[in-house]
Design a protein around this motif. Structure first.
Motif, PDB file in Angstrom:
ATOM      1  N   THR A 260      23.816 -46.257 -23.183  1.00  0.00           N
ATOM      2  CA  THR A 260      23.913 -47.803 -22.691  1.00  0.00           C
ATOM      3  C   THR A 260      25.111 -48.555 -23.151  1.00  0.00           C
ATOM      4  OG1 THR A 260      22.513 -49.637 -23.270  1.00  0.00           O
ATOM      5  CG2 THR A 260      22.695 -48.206 -25.149  1.00  0.00           C
ATOM      6  N   ARG A 261      25.357 -49.217 -22.183  1.00  0.00           N
ATOM      7  CA  ARG A 261      26.822 -50.424 -22.458  1.00  0.00           C
ATOM      8  C   ARG A 261      27.917 -49.441 -21.993  1.00  0.00           C
ATOM      9  NH1 ARG A 261      25.272 -54.740 -21.281  1.00  0.00           N
ATOM     10  NH2 ARG A 261      26.844 -55.997 -22.287  1.00  0.00           N
ATOM     11  N   GLU A 296      20.253 -55.532 -12.699  1.00  0.00           N
ATOM     12  CA  GLU A 296      21.721 -55.106 -12.392  1.00  0.00           C
ATOM     13  C   GLU A 296      22.213 -55.323 -10.938  1.00  0.00           C
ATOM     14  OE1 GLU A 296      23.727 -52.783 -14.691  1.00  0.00           O
ATOM     15  OE2 GLU A 296      25.179 -53.706 -12.790  1.00  0.00           O
ATOM     16  N   LYS A 445      35.029 -49.169 -22.152  1.00  0.00           N
ATOM     17  CA  LYS A 445      34.041 -49.409 -21.186  1.00  0.00           C
ATOM     18  C   LYS A 445      34.454 -49.023 -19.796  1.00  0.00           C
ATOM     19  CE  LYS A 445      31.677 -51.758 -24.169  1.00  0.00           C
ATOM     20  NZ  LYS A 445      30.253 -50.934 -24.848  1.00  0.00           N
ATOM     21  N   GLY A 446      33.628 -48.323 -19.010  1.00  0.00           N
ATOM     22  CA  GLY A 446      34.036 -47.969 -17.680  1.00  0.00           C
ATOM     23  C   GLY A 446      35.185 -46.784 -17.594  1.00  0.00           C
ATOM     24  N   ARG A 462      39.471 -44.522 -15.418  1.00  0.00           N
ATOM     25  CA  ARG A 462      38.574 -45.802 -15.560  1.00  0.00           C
ATOM     26  C   ARG A 462      38.303 -46.604 -14.285  1.00  0.00           C
ATOM     27  NH1 ARG A 462      39.872 -50.143 -20.392  1.00  0.00           N
ATOM     28  NH2 ARG A 462      37.762 -51.011 -20.281  1.00  0.00           N
ATOM     29  N   PHE A 463      37.055 -46.933 -14.244  1.00  0.00           N
ATOM     30  CA  PHE A 463      36.304 -47.414 -13.009  1.00  0.00           C
ATOM     31  C   PHE A 463      36.646 -48.962 -13.089  1.00  0.00           C
ATOM     32  CE2 PHE A 463      34.278 -43.660 -13.504  1.00  0.00           C
ATOM     33  CZ  PHE A 463      33.942 -43.331 -12.442  1.00  0.00           C
ATOM     34  N   TYR A 465      36.533 -52.725 -12.727  1.00  0.00           N
ATOM     35  CA  TYR A 465      35.602 -53.474 -13.161  1.00  0.00           C
ATOM     36  C   TYR A 465      35.230 -54.842 -12.352  1.00  0.00           C
ATOM     37  CZ  TYR A 465      33.545 -57.064 -16.207  1.00  0.00           C
ATOM     38  OH  TYR A 465      32.562 -58.035 -16.699  1.00  0.00           O
TER      39      TYR A 465
END
Ligand SMILES: Nc1ncnc2c1ncn2[C@@H]1O[C@H](COP(=O)(O)OP(=O)(O)OP(=O)(O)O)[C@@H](O)[C@H]1O
Length: 531
Positions: A260-261, A296, A445-446, A462-463, A465
Motif C-alpha cells: 500500500t502507498r 482511484e 514511490k513509483g 520509476r514510473f 507521476y
C-alpha cells in the motif's frame, strides 16, 4: 639410514645465476611490459607523444591552446548533442578514468572481501576487470570470471559489490546490457558484421552495472501523450540509464504488485496516459474496475468506456461482458489471424482492475466470487490473442489471494513488504538476480522492478507521476468517443460462415486390420482354430 616415520624433505636444486644476468633479465622483462602497455593503449601514447612534441616546439602555449580548443569543442558538442557526446567522448574518457582511479585501486580488496577471489596452486586468482564504460548515470564493468565461476555467484553478492565501490545499487548481467544498434545506409553490412562480433555470446564474461548517479531519485514528469500509441512500446517509466522504459502491451496481461502507498496508481495512470491518444481515436477501450469505490479512477471517468466502482455485481457483469466480447472475437477471427490487430472497428479492450484482491479474495459473496474468478480465468487464459487484455494491481501476491498469478506474462514489482513476495510477483529467482523490491527506501514511490525484453535480469525503473491536475486535463482532452460503451452491440453481429469443405475422394471400405490379424481375435486363447 632412514626409518619409518622419518621426514624426508625434497627440494629441487636451486640454479645459481650471476647477478648481472638477473639484472639484464629484469630489465628485458620491464621493457617488454612497457612495450606491451604502449601497444594496448595507443590513444594515451599518441596523446603523450603529441604533447611532448608540441611542448618542445612551442613551450607551454603548445599545450594550453590545444587543451582549450578541445574543451571548447567538447562543450559545444555536449550542448548540441548530448547523447552522441556521451557515447563517443564523455563516456569512454570517464570510463577509463574510473577504471584506473576507482575500480582498479579497490579491485583486489573488493573481490576478496565479496568472496569472488579463488585460490589456485597456492596463489590467489581474481576475476579480471577488462573494461569500464560510463554514461550519465551508470558504470558498466566488463569482468572476466575466474575459470569455474558462474554469473550466479556474482548475482548473490550484487549488493555487496555496489557497497564495496561506494554505491547503493548494482546489477549483474550475463550478457551485454545494451542492445546492438540498428544499422542502415551504406555501411550497414560492414557495421552489422562488426556488431555481431561485438555482441557475440561470451560465456566467460559478466557485466556489473553500478548505478553512479541514481536517476530515479527525482520524480519523473509525465511523458508526452502519443497521438497514435504504439501498443508494443508505451512509454511509462524512466530507466536507471535515463532512457524510457516502454511497456509491450499487445497480446499480454500485466500484473502490478506493490504494498500500500507504493505508487501502483502511478503505474496505472501512466498507462492510461500513454493510451489516451488511442482512446479518443477509438483504437482502445478502457474498462475500469475500481473496487475502492472510485477513489482511484473516478476522476478520469470520461476516458473510460466502462466503469464499475460501487457494486460488485456490476463488476462481475463487466467481466462477463468482457468474456462475451472475447468469445465473439474468437469465433469471428478463428482461422483468419492468430493475434488480433486493434482497429477502430475492433478496438483493443483493456480491463483495468485496481486492487484485484477485493474481487478474488476479500469478497464475501461466494457465488459472486466464483463468477468473477471464472470470468477472470477465461480472460487471462484466452483473451490476450484477441485483444481483450487485463491490467491488474494488487498488494498481496500470494496464491490464496490471486490464484491466477501465473497467467500474467508481464509483471511489475513496486515496493513490497517481504522478500518472498518479490519472487511471487516477478517469478522465481528474480530477487537473487537483483530485484530488491522489499528494500525500497521511503522516497521510492513509483519505483519498481520490471523484466526487460530479452534479458532475464530485472531492471529498476520509476514510473511517471500523474497528478490530479494531469488526470483532469487528460480527461478533458482525451474523452472516449460517445459510442465507446457500445462495443457489446458488436457481439450480436454475424459470425464467420463455416468454410466450404471440398469432399475428399472416398476410400475403398475395407477391414481396419491387416489380413494376418483378421481372424486372430476369433481364435481360442490356446491358438486353436477360429471359432
Ligand atoms: N511515480 C511517483 N512519483 C512520485 N510520487 C509518487 C509516485 N507514485 C505515487 N507517488 C506518491 O506516493 C503516494 C502513494 O501513491 P498511490 O496512491 O498511487 O499508491 P498506491 O500503491 O496506489 O496506494 P494504495 O495501495 O493505497 O492504492 C502518493 O502520495 C503519491 O503522491
Amino acid at each position: 639410514m632412514t626409518t619409518a616415520g622419518d621426514l624426508m624433505v625434497i627440494r629441487p636444486r636451486r640454479l645459481e645465476l650471476p647477478v648481472w644476468l638477473v639484472a639484464v633479465g629484469l630489465i628485458v622483462r620491464w621493457l617488454w611490459r612497457g612495450l606491451w602497455w604502449c601497444l594496448r593503449h595507443p590513444v594515451t601514447v599518441g596523446l603523450v607523444v603529441v604533447g611532448v612534441v608540441l611542448y618542445r616546439q612551442f613551450g607551454r602555449v603548445g599545450l594550453i591552446v590545444p587543451v582549450a580548443v578541445a574543451s571548447a569543442v567538447s562543450a559545444v558538442w555536449r550542448w548540441k548533442h548530448e547523447a552522441s557526446w556521451w557515447a563517443w567522448c564523455g563516456g569512454p574518457v570517464l570510463g577509463r578514468f574510473r577504471q584506473v582511479f576507482v575500480y582498479r585501486r579497490a579491485w583486489r580488496e573488493a573481490m576478496t572481501l565479496c568472496g569472488l577471489a579463488r585460490t589456485y596452486d597456492h596463489r590467489p586468482v581474481l576475476p579480471q576487470l577488462l573494461r569500464v564504460r560510463s554514461d550519465q548515470a551508470l558504470d558498466v564493468l566488463t569482468i572476466r570470471m575466474v575459470r569455474g565461476q558462474t554469473p550466479e555467484e556474482f548475482q548473490r553478492v550484487t549488493a555487496n559489490l555496489a557497497y564495496a565501490f561506494g554505491r547503493r545499487h548494482a546489477r549483474i548481467y550475463t550478457e551485454r546490457p545494451d542492445q546492438p544498434p540498428v544499422r542502415s545506409g551504406y555501411w550497414a553490412l560492414v557495421l552489422g558484421a562488426v556488431d555481431r562480433l561485438r555482441y557475440r555470446d561470451r560465456p566467460s564474461l559478466v557485466y556489473l552495472v553500478i548505478v553512479r548517479t541514481d536517476a530515479l531519485r527525482t520524480v519523473v514528469e509525465p511523458f508526452d501523450v502519443p497521438t497514435n500509441p504504439d501498443f508494443t512500446a508505451l512509454p511509462l517509466a524512466r530507466r536507471e540509464d535515463l532512457r524510457h522504459w516502454c511497456l509491450h502491451l499487445l497480446a499480454t496481461h500485466v500484473l502490478i504488485g506493490g504494498a500500500t502507498r507504493s505508487g501502483k496508481g502511478s503505474v496505472l495512470w501512466s498507462l492510461v496516459r500513454a493510451l489516451a491518444g488511442g482512446i479518443t481515436s477509438g483504437l482502445v477501450r478502457l474498462w475500469v474496475i475500481d473496487p475502492k469505490g472510485g477513489m482511484e479512477f473516478a476522476m478520469g471517468r470520461p476516458l473510460f468506456a466502462r466503469f464499475a466502482c460501487k457494486s460488485f455485481e456490476a463488476m462481475a457483469d463487466l467481466l462477463d461482458e468482457a468474456v462475451a466480447v472475447m468469445r465473439e472475437r474468437q469465433t469471428r477471427l478463428a482461422g483468419a489471424v492468430r493475434v488480433h490487430t486493434p482497429t477502430e472497428a475492433d478496438p483493443l479492450v483493456v480491463v483495468v482492475i485496481d486492487e484485484m484482491a477485493a474481487l478474488t479474495a476479500y469478497l464475501q459473496d461466494v457465488e459472486l466470487r466464483k463468477r468473477i474468478a471464472s470470468s477472470l480465468g477465461l480472460l487471462l487464459s484466452q483473451g490476450a490473442g484477441v485483444g481483450v487484455l487485463v491490467v491488474a494491481a494488487l498488494q498481496d501476491p500470494r496464491k490464496e489471494v490471486l490464484p491466477f498469478r501465473d497467467l500474467f506474462p508481464t509483471r511489475i514489482a513496486l515496493g513490497l513488504t517481504e522478500a518472498a513476495q518479490v519472487d511471487l510477483v516477478l517469478g522465481d529467482g528474480a530477487r537473487n538476480r537483483g530485484a530488491l523490491a522489499d528494500q525500497m527506501p521511503r522516497w521510492a514511490k513509483g519505483v519498481g522492478y520490471v523484466i526487460l525484453d530479452g534479458t532475464p535480469e530485472p531492471a529498476r525503473v520509476r514510473f511517471s507521476y500523474i497528478s490530479d491536475e494531469h488526470i483532469r486535463e487528460l480527461a478533458a482532452e482525451y474523452p472516449a468517443p460517445s459510442d465507446a460503451a457500445d462495443i457489446l452491440a458488436q457481439v450480436g453481429r454475424e459470425t464467420a460462415d463455416e468454410p466450404a469443405r471440398p469432399s475428399l475422394p472416398r476410400q475403398r471400405r475395407g477391414p481396419l486390420l491387416p489380413d494376418s490379424l483378421l481372424n486372430f481375435l476369433d481364435r481360442d486363447a490356446d491358438g486353436g482354430e477360429p471359432r
